[in-house]
Design an enzyme around this catalytic site. Structure first.
Site, PDB file in Angstrom:
ATOM      1  N   CYS A 109     -36.075  -2.011  -2.011  1.00  0.00           N
ATOM      2  CA  CYS A 109     -35.113  -1.300  -2.849  1.00  0.00           C
ATOM      3  C   CYS A 109     -34.734   0.032  -2.194  1.00  0.00           C
ATOM      4  O   CYS A 109     -35.621   0.806  -1.818  1.00  0.00           O
ATOM      5  CB  CYS A 109     -35.719  -1.057  -4.231  1.00  0.00           C
ATOM      6  SG  CYS A 109     -34.668  -0.031  -5.281  1.00  0.00           S
ATOM      7  N   TYR A 122      19.542   2.850   8.387  1.00  0.00           N
ATOM      8  CA  TYR A 122      19.953   2.720   6.981  1.00  0.00           C
ATOM      9  C   TYR A 122      20.649   3.935   6.379  1.00  0.00           C
ATOM     10  O   TYR A 122      21.155   3.855   5.281  1.00  0.00           O
ATOM     11  CB  TYR A 122      18.773   2.294   6.100  1.00  0.00           C
ATOM     12  CG  TYR A 122      17.477   3.072   6.281  1.00  0.00           C
ATOM     13  CD1 TYR A 122      17.394   4.423   5.967  1.00  0.00           C
ATOM     14  CD2 TYR A 122      16.336   2.419   6.742  1.00  0.00           C
ATOM     15  CE1 TYR A 122      16.199   5.108   6.124  1.00  0.00           C
ATOM     16  CE2 TYR A 122      15.139   3.107   6.900  1.00  0.00           C
ATOM     17  CZ  TYR A 122      15.070   4.450   6.589  1.00  0.00           C
ATOM     18  OH  TYR A 122      13.913   5.128   6.735  1.00  0.00           O
ATOM     19  N   LYS A 156      12.449  -2.454   1.936  1.00  0.00           N
ATOM     20  CA  LYS A 156      11.740  -1.240   2.331  1.00  0.00           C
ATOM     21  C   LYS A 156      10.827  -1.621   3.495  1.00  0.00           C
ATOM     22  O   LYS A 156       9.801  -2.264   3.314  1.00  0.00           O
ATOM     23  CB  LYS A 156      10.936  -0.666   1.165  1.00  0.00           C
ATOM     24  CG  LYS A 156      10.330   0.675   1.495  1.00  0.00           C
ATOM     25  CD  LYS A 156       9.781   1.326   0.251  1.00  0.00           C
ATOM     26  CE  LYS A 156       9.192   2.692   0.487  1.00  0.00           C
ATOM     27  NZ  LYS A 156       8.559   2.945   1.746  1.00  0.00           N
ATOM     28  N   CYS A 210     -36.374   2.880  -4.585  1.00  0.00           N
ATOM     29  CA  CYS A 210     -37.802   3.099  -4.825  1.00  0.00           C
ATOM     30  C   CYS A 210     -38.674   2.407  -3.788  1.00  0.00           C
ATOM     31  O   CYS A 210     -39.897   2.452  -3.871  1.00  0.00           O
ATOM     32  CB  CYS A 210     -38.183   2.631  -6.222  1.00  0.00           C
ATOM     33  SG  CYS A 210     -38.108   0.837  -6.408  1.00  0.00           S
ATOM     34  N   ASP A 257       8.177  -1.315   6.244  1.00  0.00           N
ATOM     35  CA  ASP A 257       6.929  -0.541   6.305  1.00  0.00           C
ATOM     36  C   ASP A 257       6.687  -0.067   7.736  1.00  0.00           C
ATOM     37  O   ASP A 257       5.811  -0.550   8.439  1.00  0.00           O
ATOM     38  CB  ASP A 257       5.774  -1.416   5.825  1.00  0.00           C
ATOM     39  CG  ASP A 257       4.562  -0.582   5.467  1.00  0.00           C
ATOM     40  OD1 ASP A 257       4.688   0.659   5.421  1.00  0.00           O
ATOM     41  OD2 ASP A 257       3.495  -1.171   5.235  1.00  0.00           O
ATOM     42  N   CYS A 260     -38.253   2.150 -11.340  1.00  0.00           N
ATOM     43  CA  CYS A 260     -37.308   2.491 -10.261  1.00  0.00           C
ATOM     44  C   CYS A 260     -36.299   3.493 -10.810  1.00  0.00           C
ATOM     45  O   CYS A 260     -35.710   3.277 -11.874  1.00  0.00           O
ATOM     46  CB  CYS A 260     -36.585   1.237  -9.784  1.00  0.00           C
ATOM     47  SG  CYS A 260     -35.213   1.591  -8.667  1.00  0.00           S
ATOM     48  N   GLU A 303      18.097  -2.825  -0.459  1.00  0.00           N
ATOM     49  CA  GLU A 303      17.654  -2.984   0.933  1.00  0.00           C
ATOM     50  C   GLU A 303      16.165  -3.262   0.932  1.00  0.00           C
ATOM     51  O   GLU A 303      15.463  -2.872   0.007  1.00  0.00           O
ATOM     52  CB  GLU A 303      17.912  -1.684   1.729  1.00  0.00           C
ATOM     53  CG  GLU A 303      19.376  -1.341   1.861  1.00  0.00           C
ATOM     54  CD  GLU A 303      19.595   0.056   2.439  1.00  0.00           C
ATOM     55  OE1 GLU A 303      18.661   0.611   3.062  1.00  0.00           O
ATOM     56  OE2 GLU A 303      20.699   0.589   2.252  1.00  0.00           O
ATOM     57  N   LYS A 346       8.282  -0.852  -5.415  1.00  0.00           N
ATOM     58  CA  LYS A 346       7.259  -1.357  -4.508  1.00  0.00           C
ATOM     59  C   LYS A 346       6.586  -2.635  -5.011  1.00  0.00           C
ATOM     60  O   LYS A 346       6.367  -2.792  -6.210  1.00  0.00           O
ATOM     61  CB  LYS A 346       6.168  -0.292  -4.332  1.00  0.00           C
ATOM     62  CG  LYS A 346       6.698   1.051  -3.894  1.00  0.00           C
ATOM     63  CD  LYS A 346       6.502   1.256  -2.429  1.00  0.00           C
ATOM     64  CE  LYS A 346       5.181   1.900  -2.204  1.00  0.00           C
ATOM     65  NZ  LYS A 346       5.141   2.827  -1.102  1.00  0.00           N
ATOM     66  N   CYS A 364     -34.447  -5.496  -8.008  1.00  0.00           N
ATOM     67  CA  CYS A 364     -35.601  -4.629  -7.941  1.00  0.00           C
ATOM     68  C   CYS A 364     -36.313  -4.833  -9.279  1.00  0.00           C
ATOM     69  O   CYS A 364     -35.695  -4.714 -10.338  1.00  0.00           O
ATOM     70  CB  CYS A 364     -35.166  -3.176  -7.791  1.00  0.00           C
ATOM     71  SG  CYS A 364     -36.559  -2.040  -7.937  1.00  0.00           S
TER      72      CYS A 364
HETATM   73  S1  IVH Z   1      16.230   5.576   2.540  1.00  0.00           S
HETATM   74  C1  IVH Z   1      16.804   9.897   1.215  1.00  0.00           C
HETATM   75  N1  IVH Z   1      15.954   3.001   3.076  1.00  0.00           N
HETATM   76  O1  IVH Z   1      10.541   4.622   3.042  1.00  0.00           O
HETATM   77  C2  IVH Z   1      16.433   8.467   1.378  1.00  0.00           C
HETATM   78  N2  IVH Z   1      14.064   4.415   3.388  1.00  0.00           N
HETATM   79  O2  IVH Z   1       9.004   5.946   0.965  1.00  0.00           O
HETATM   80  C3  IVH Z   1      15.720   8.222   2.643  1.00  0.00           C
HETATM   81  N3  IVH Z   1      12.091   3.268   4.252  1.00  0.00           N
HETATM   82  O3  IVH Z   1      10.753   7.850   4.370  1.00  0.00           O
HETATM   83  C4  IVH Z   1      15.118   6.912   2.796  1.00  0.00           C
HETATM   84  N4  IVH Z   1      12.994   1.270   4.397  1.00  0.00           N
HETATM   85  O4  IVH Z   1      10.645   5.851   6.014  1.00  0.00           O
HETATM   86  C5  IVH Z   1      15.350   4.204   3.035  1.00  0.00           C
HETATM   87  N5  IVH Z   1      15.897   0.727   3.547  1.00  0.00           N
HETATM   88  C6  IVH Z   1      15.277   1.923   3.515  1.00  0.00           C
HETATM   89  C7  IVH Z   1      13.934   2.105   3.905  1.00  0.00           C
HETATM   90  C8  IVH Z   1      13.358   3.369   3.818  1.00  0.00           C
HETATM   91  C9  IVH Z   1      11.904   1.997   4.600  1.00  0.00           C
HETATM   92  C10 IVH Z   1      11.038   4.312   4.323  1.00  0.00           C
HETATM   93  C11 IVH Z   1      11.487   5.617   4.911  1.00  0.00           C
HETATM   94  C12 IVH Z   1      11.207   6.642   3.839  1.00  0.00           C
HETATM   95  C13 IVH Z   1      10.148   5.970   3.053  1.00  0.00           C
HETATM   96  C14 IVH Z   1      10.052   6.520   1.646  1.00  0.00           C
END
Ligand code: IVH
Length: 706
Positions: A424, A234, A124, A427, A126, A447, A122, A330, A442
């Protein structure tokens, strides 16, 4: 209308409006024209206003409005919200997979292939994690993550997020459902929010995640409603005994089915999730989104990899703070915005003044940074930096962070432009910028900043290598006026040192002994320690070999014919710029005084008998290209890990045979010596047609004498 008819009409309106909103906000496939939606919405609102008993918890009219809260209450999560462990490379991902197999007791026999477990990949997102509680299919509570155990109850705010269903689309909804997901502000809404804040003179949000977090904690839900948040679900938790009614999707047994279940329930699930049959597929998914994510209308910072099978998830369990069955892989954040706090200047040991931006700390490529170089006055002018500016900071790999650009559209009104000072900061003497030079300097040799830098360099590892004389102590010595030159270090006595901050009798005695011992360091280290501009470790060695004493070197700086062997430029690798810098250094009275002082203190400033003997047999004389130096005139670049020699050993062997070791490959390189995991230097050598050797090849070359 009879009251029964009114009730039926209200129910019909809710159904139509909720379906239209779901189609619009979740499926991104509108089924109703805006004016139609507005008319039906007004009809429902009027009915509800006239007959408040008709209002239900899942009415779309409940999304907006609501009275501002005084504060938020803290609530306990039914199931704790855990965090995720991070991996910053494919190696770390593979290590995680290995640990997972071990936990599940599936580690293969040595040599056997790794068992393949299906994963879900999935994005991630932000944003900010939310926990949503539904009872009998109705949204009853929404909370922030908080500390994972308890969060803040923000139900009224979350109701305004159109993609969060107020009621689950089920015949027989579970008694309770816990849904977790990510709230976010799309990039476009973020830009609009900041633009509006700017016109109102309000402070701007640094990024969409901060804007989202700030919005979720707004006391007035109307403000939240205007910010157009979105939500991707999710994670799903269901009562153990729920199996679902006819026509409802069955209880999920995998993460993939959970995502489908959530979608059926009416949630928005990120469409980019993928079922991945193997670790190789996970790596492909990660690679695909490294660029792909840049085209998305919202921010992501990695991918989340989850073991697909829910039973295996339960078997693998949790560590202190995170599930073993999932990992966040990441992407390195290379650029991030931050707000400038102040502009400071650093004065280096050569007097060069470097402007430095200090800003609000931001996470970048795995660390938190709060300072970045602005290089020089030209760069500063080019950036057009003003006080309070929002800047974009970049960090690539190990390189020191730098300011890439200024977001001038976010500049506070009336901000003052920033420039280097004229004097400077250490000094107060007038700073100098030579024509055609990028650096501002300088030039006051006393100095304190220059002196501190010179002392730090003198005692550093490659130079005199004195233990126990750190930056803090150097600062004290200079500040208290106890040391005004390198030579003064050798006049310190233990009793005085012991009286300084953080110093004891023992460390003072040790330091005096270490200083005394440093007098026996070889000539090339002493030369390097003087910190002459352009005389780094490599050049110091070449010069020390060619000129066995400081007198010989000083005499060479005044040799007028560059073709005589006495001239500095006759030394292999030493160019005119270096020769000029040496000449200037030796012509400066303060430096001449320092050399006399050092000799008076017992420094030889010359090669020892042993060093001279080594040079005479050829092994040590790379210098003027003596006949006994088989690799004289040849430049080597080392890359990767050699099977038996350390890098230092390989370098010593090459230098002992008169060769030079350089850190970068060019057309002029004679050989690149490549070991295991050789990187870009090997590729570059190949593309430039530079000869490549392995360790055996290098040893053979040394044995046959070039
Ligand atoms: S699962 C126990 N899935 O990332 C597992 N988290 O760094 C719970 N996040 O606190 C998280 N996209 O806020 C999951 N596809 C995704 C996510 C995701 C973003 C965030 C979430 C979590 C944080 C952890």
């Amino acid at each position: 209308m009879t009251s029964a008819e009114q009730e039926a009409r209200a129910a019909e309106l809710r159904r139509l409006l909720n379906r239209a909103a779901h189609a619009y906000y979740v499926l991104d496939a509108p089924v109703m024209e805006d004016p139609v939606y507005d008319r039906l919405y007004r009809e429902l609102l009027e009915l509800e206003t006239a007959h408040p008993a008709l209002r239900t918890v899942d009415s779309p009219t409940r999304r907006v409005g609501g009275t501002p809260a005084e504060s938020f209450t803290s609530v306990e999560h039914r199931i704790p919200l855990l965090s995720l462990d991070n991996a910053f490379s494919l190696e770390e991902l593979e290590a995680w997979y290995g640990r997972l197999l071990k936990t599940l007791d599936r580690t293969p026999e040595p040599g056997a292939a790794l068992p393949e477990l299906a994963m879900v990949g999935e994005l991630k997102i932000d944003g900010n994690a939310l926990a949503l509680s539904y009872e009998q299919g109705v949204l009853v509570r929404a909370a922030t993550r908080g500390d994972g155990e308890r969060g803040e109850e923000i139900t009224a705010n979350v109701r305004t997020i159109q993609s969060v269903p107020l009621r689950l689309q089920f015949e027989q909804p579970p008694a309770w459902v816990e849904v977790r997901g990510e709230a976010l502000i799309p990039d476009a809404s973020f830009a609009a929010i900041n633009a509006e804040r700017e016109t109102r003179g309000e402070p701007l949000f640094a990024n969409p995640r901060n804007a989202c977090a700030g919005t979720l904690r707004q006391l007035d839900p109307k403000v939240v409603a205007a910010r157009r948040l979105d939500f991707f679900a999710y994670t799903l938790h269901l009562p153990d005994d729920w199996q679902g009614g006819e026509g409802d999707p069955p209880r999920p047994t995998t993460q993939w089915e959970s995502l489908q279940w959530l979608q059926c329930a009416g949630f928005k699930v990120n469409p980019n999730a993928e079922l991945l049959p193997s670790l190789a597929a996970v790596e492909g998914f990660f690679a695909q989104w490294e660029d792909g994510r840049k085209a998305l209308p919202y921010a992501t910072d990695g991918v989340v990899v989850k073991l697909n099978n829910l039973r295996l998830q339960a078997d693998s369990g949790f560590t202190q703070k995170a599930p073993r069955w999932a990992i966040a892989l990441k992407y390195a954040a290379e650029e991030a915005p931050s707000r400038l706090l102040r502009l400071t200047c650093q004065v280096g040991r050569t007097g060069v003044v470097t402007p430095v931006a200090e800003f609000e700390p931001v996470p970048l490529a795995g660390t938190t940074v709060s300072r970045a170089t602005l290089h020089n006055a030209d760069r500063l002018a080019e950036l057009d930096l003003h006080a309070g500016d929002t800047i974009v900071v970049r960090k690539a790999g190990e390189i020191i962070p730098e300011v890439v650009r200024v977001l001038s559209e976010l500049r506070p009104a009336g901000a003052m432009p920033l420039a280097l000072p004229h004097t400077c900061p250490e000094c107060a003497s007038e700073l100098v910028r030579e024509q055609g030079e990028a650096a501002t300097r300088c030039v006051n040799s006393s100095c304190p900043a220059i002196l501190r830098g010179a002392l730090r360099h003198w005692v550093s590892k490659g130079a005199l290598d004195v233990d126990g004389l750190g930056s803090r102590l150097i600062e004290q010595l200079v500040e208290k006026g106890l040391v005004a030159s390198i030579a003064d270090l050798y006049r310190l006595d233990a009793a005085l040192l012991a009286s300084l901050e953080r110093m004891g009798q023992k460390s003072a005695t040790n330091l005096v002994a270490a200083l005394a011992a440093s007098k026996a360091q070889p000539w090339h280290r002493q030369l390097y320690g003087l910190g002459i501009h352009h005389v780094g470790e490599v050049n110091a060695k070449a010069l020390a070999r060619a000129f066995p004493s400081v007198e010989a070197l000083a005499a060479a700086t005044t040799a007028t014919d560059p073709d005589t062997p006495e001239a500095i430029t006759a030394v292999f690798g030493i160019g005119g710029e270096i020769a000029q810098s040496l000449q200037q250094w030796f012509a400066t009275p303060a430096n001449q005084g320092l050399l006399l002082d050092l000799q008076g203190l017992g420094f030889s400033l010359a090669a020892s008998e042993a060093e001279r003997a080594a040079a005479a047999t050829g092994a040590g004389s790379g210098g003027a290209g003596g006949d006994g130096a088989p690799l004289a005139g040849q430049t080597f670049v080392l890359t990767g890990t050699l099977p038996s020699l350390s890098r230092r050993q390989a370098q010593d062997l090459i230098e002992a045979a008169g060769g030079k070791v350089s850190s970068s490959v060019s057309r002029k390189s004679s050989y690149v010596v490549a070991g295991e995991e050789a990187g870009s230097k090997l590729t570059k050598a190949e593309s430039l047609g530079v000869a490549v050797l392995d360790e055996a090849g290098l040893l053979a070359l040394l044995a046959e004498g070039g």
